[in-house]
Write a protein that holds these residues in place. Structure first.
Motif, PDB file in Angstrom:
ATOM      1  N   ILE A   1     -35.627  51.029  43.559  1.00  0.00           N
ATOM      2  CA  ILE A   1     -34.302  51.224  42.979  1.00  0.00           C
ATOM      3  C   ILE A   1     -34.225  50.690  41.559  1.00  0.00           C
ATOM      4  N   SER A   2     -34.950  49.624  41.288  1.00  0.00           N
ATOM      5  CA  SER A   2     -34.900  49.026  39.957  1.00  0.00           C
ATOM      6  C   SER A   2     -35.449  49.966  38.876  1.00  0.00           C
ATOM      7  N   LYS A   3     -36.265  50.935  39.284  1.00  0.00           N
ATOM      8  CA  LYS A   3     -36.858  51.867  38.328  1.00  0.00           C
ATOM      9  C   LYS A   3     -36.012  53.121  38.134  1.00  0.00           C
ATOM     10  N   LEU A   4     -34.964  53.263  38.927  1.00  0.00           N
ATOM     11  CA  LEU A   4     -34.088  54.427  38.780  1.00  0.00           C
ATOM     12  C   LEU A   4     -33.213  54.266  37.541  1.00  0.00           C
ATOM     13  N   PRO A   5     -32.914  55.369  36.874  1.00  0.00           N
ATOM     14  CA  PRO A   5     -32.036  55.275  35.700  1.00  0.00           C
ATOM     15  C   PRO A   5     -30.638  54.839  36.105  1.00  0.00           C
ATOM     16  N   ASP A   6     -29.968  54.143  35.220  1.00  0.00           N
ATOM     17  CA  ASP A   6     -28.603  53.704  35.498  1.00  0.00           C
ATOM     18  C   ASP A   6     -27.702  54.927  35.635  1.00  0.00           C
ATOM     19  N   PRO A   7     -26.747  54.901  36.591  1.00  0.00           N
ATOM     20  CA  PRO A   7     -25.854  56.050  36.772  1.00  0.00           C
ATOM     21  C   PRO A   7     -25.168  56.515  35.498  1.00  0.00           C
ATOM     22  N   SER A   8     -24.841  55.573  34.613  1.00  0.00           N
ATOM     23  CA  SER A   8     -24.146  55.939  33.381  1.00  0.00           C
ATOM     24  C   SER A   8     -24.993  56.831  32.476  1.00  0.00           C
ATOM     25  N   GLU A   9     -26.338  56.752  32.642  1.00  0.00           N
ATOM     26  CA  GLU A   9     -27.226  57.572  31.829  1.00  0.00           C
ATOM     27  C   GLU A   9     -27.138  59.057  32.195  1.00  0.00           C
ATOM     28  N   ALA A  10     -26.590  59.343  33.370  1.00  0.00           N
ATOM     29  CA  ALA A  10     -26.464  60.737  33.807  1.00  0.00           C
ATOM     30  C   ALA A  10     -25.334  61.447  33.078  1.00  0.00           C
ATOM     31  N   ILE A  11     -24.433  60.679  32.469  1.00  0.00           N
ATOM     32  CA  ILE A  11     -23.284  61.264  31.775  1.00  0.00           C
ATOM     33  C   ILE A  11     -23.738  61.805  30.418  1.00  0.00           C
ATOM     34  N   THR A  12     -23.661  63.115  30.267  1.00  0.00           N
ATOM     35  CA  THR A  12     -24.144  63.755  29.033  1.00  0.00           C
ATOM     36  C   THR A  12     -23.174  63.580  27.875  1.00  0.00           C
TER      37      THR A  12
END
Length: 450
Positions: A235-246
């Motif tokens: 999980i620590s290697k997953l991108p932060d959810p906020s990064e999904a916001i274009t």
């Protein structure tokens, strides 16, 4: 009339067989069948121009009730309100997807359940049922199916089991309230029943059914849900959810539009705004705020699904205009006699079986006067028959890919993402689930109301 009835049934059965065989794209099948209904049944056999005009229903656009409805009225022919509503929601969903809303939600859920597919499966099925109690199941499935596809791409699992389970639970949740499914609106307004009448009757049955359904669906799909990659995700290697916001501005705007859609749908019984008005408003608002990207959103709309619905409505109208649905209703009335248990069972199961193949909206409208007559003749409380009809029409539609609007939309989203759903694949899992929940509901009705 006999010739018209025969051809109407032949065209319907032929359409159904062609869809099951899946050799020709289904929107071509229903559109072709619709054209045959208009020309052969209404034109050649009946010579009835009014039947054609009533089925095409273009005049509906120019009536007040189409946009602002004080009392529920029975629709005939092409249900343009449904078409407009679905189209508007499709535009909204594409706008939300472009802003990164769905991917953001996927990441949020991934973090919350630590990227385990089984918890995601359980969370999404419950979410589908709960949301469908207050929002049209079509919107719920468009939203959840898109999220599921995004999440499946991230965690490398097959999204079909989850999408099919979401469809089933959305239809089940829709049976719990008056605004959850279109047949419930027809039944409730025709018989003077309220939101809480449904919630405290069909809602309890739906709650019991949901528990049973989740257990069944888990065991039915558990092998397909296992994802080795998902089990090993750090999980620590997953991108932060906020990064999904274009685009933060577009994200906020799309979130506000979605909130507006939810509020309008939940309150449309009070505001009297029809689903046509809501769909058109939400779609137009999305396009206006999209600016230069509006054309891009319009191109992404799934027009094949809209054409499929138009053809299907025309063919069903052929069954209505030739009084085939009336004959089915009269048959139920004649064989039920005075046996209350038999009466409930017939209403529930015949409604369920019919709704698996015929659009449940016109069927519910046809059955309302039947249960009124049955109640008057037998002394059976009209509400008991109403709950049987609502449960049968709402849940029965889950058995086949064309049984409910949510089924068509959900399987279309799956196919669009590269995961086509065959009739065999769909019915193998969800037809048994439908039968089990209907059995549970029948027992519930017997225990509570007899």
């Amino acid at each position: 009339m006999l010739a018209a009835q025969i051809f109407a049934v032949i065209i319907f059965i032929g359409m159904f067989v062609m869809i099951v065989l899946d050799k020709i794209e289904r929107h071509y099948v229903t559109l072709g069948s619709g054209i045959l209904t208009l020309t052969v049944v209404f034109g050649i056999c009946m010579g009835n121009l009014n039947a054609i005009l009533n089925t095409l229903a273009f005049k509906d656009f120019f009536t007040r009730d189409f946009w602002y409805q004080l009392e529920e009225s029975e629709s005939a022919g092409i249900n343009w309100a449904t078409i407009l509503f679905i189209a508007g929601m499709m535009v909204m969903v594409e706008g939300m997807a472009k802003a990164g809303f769905f991917r953001w939600l996927c990441m949020k859920i991934a973090f919350l359940v630590k990227c385990k597919t089984i918890p995601i499966f359980i969370t999404f099925t419950i979410m589908a049922a709960v949301l469908s109690m207050f929002i049209d199941s079509i919107t719920v499935i468009m939203f959840l199916a898109a999220v599921t596809v995004e999440l499946a791409q991230l965690l490398d699992f097959n999204p079909l089991p989850m999408i099919l389970s979401e469809i089933f639970c959305a239809n089940l949740g829709g049976s719990a309230t008056m605004c959850g499914d279109p047949p419930n609106i027809i039944i409730g307004t025709s018989l003077g029943l309220s939101f809480f009448d449904f919630l405290t009757n069909t809602g309890i049955a739906a709650g019991i059914g949901l528990v049973v359904a989740i257990v069944f669906l888990y065991f039915a799909f558990r092998k397909e849900l296992v994802s080795k990659k998902a089990e090993k995700i750090d999980i620590s290697k997953l991108p932060d959810p906020s990064e999904a916001i274009t685009n933060k501005k577009d994200f906020i705007i799309s979130s506000v539009i979605f909130a507006c859609a939810v509020i309008l749908l939940v309150t449309h019984g009070t505001t009297h705004l029809t689903v046509a008005t809501i769909g058109l408003f939400i779609g137009a608002l999305t396009l206006l705020t999209a600016g230069k990207h509006a054309l891009e959103l319009l191109k992404k709309v799934d027009y094949k699904t809209l054409v499929f619905f138009i053809g299907l409505f025309i063919v069903v109208s052929g069954l209505e205009e030739t009084q085939i649905l009336d004959k089915i209703a009269m048959f139920i009335e004649s064989i039920s006699g005075g046996n209350k248990r038999l009466m409930i069972a017939i209403i529930l199961w015949v409604s369920a079986i019919a709704s698996a193949f015929v659009d449940n909206i016109p069927f519910a409208a046809t059955m309302v006067p039947v249960i009124k007559n049955l109640s008057a003749a037998s002394g059976m409380p009209i509400t008991t028959l109403a709950w049987a009809l609502a449960i049968g029409t709402d849940i029965g539609g889950s058995a086949t890919p064309i049984g409910a609007s949510a089924n068509v939309v959900g399987t279309s989203v799956a196919a669009k993402s590269g995961h086509p759903v065959t009739w065999g694949r769909y019915c193998k899992k969800l037809a048994p689930a439908t039968v089990i929940i209907l059995l549970v509901s029948t027992i519930y009705l017997f225990i509570i109301y007899l």
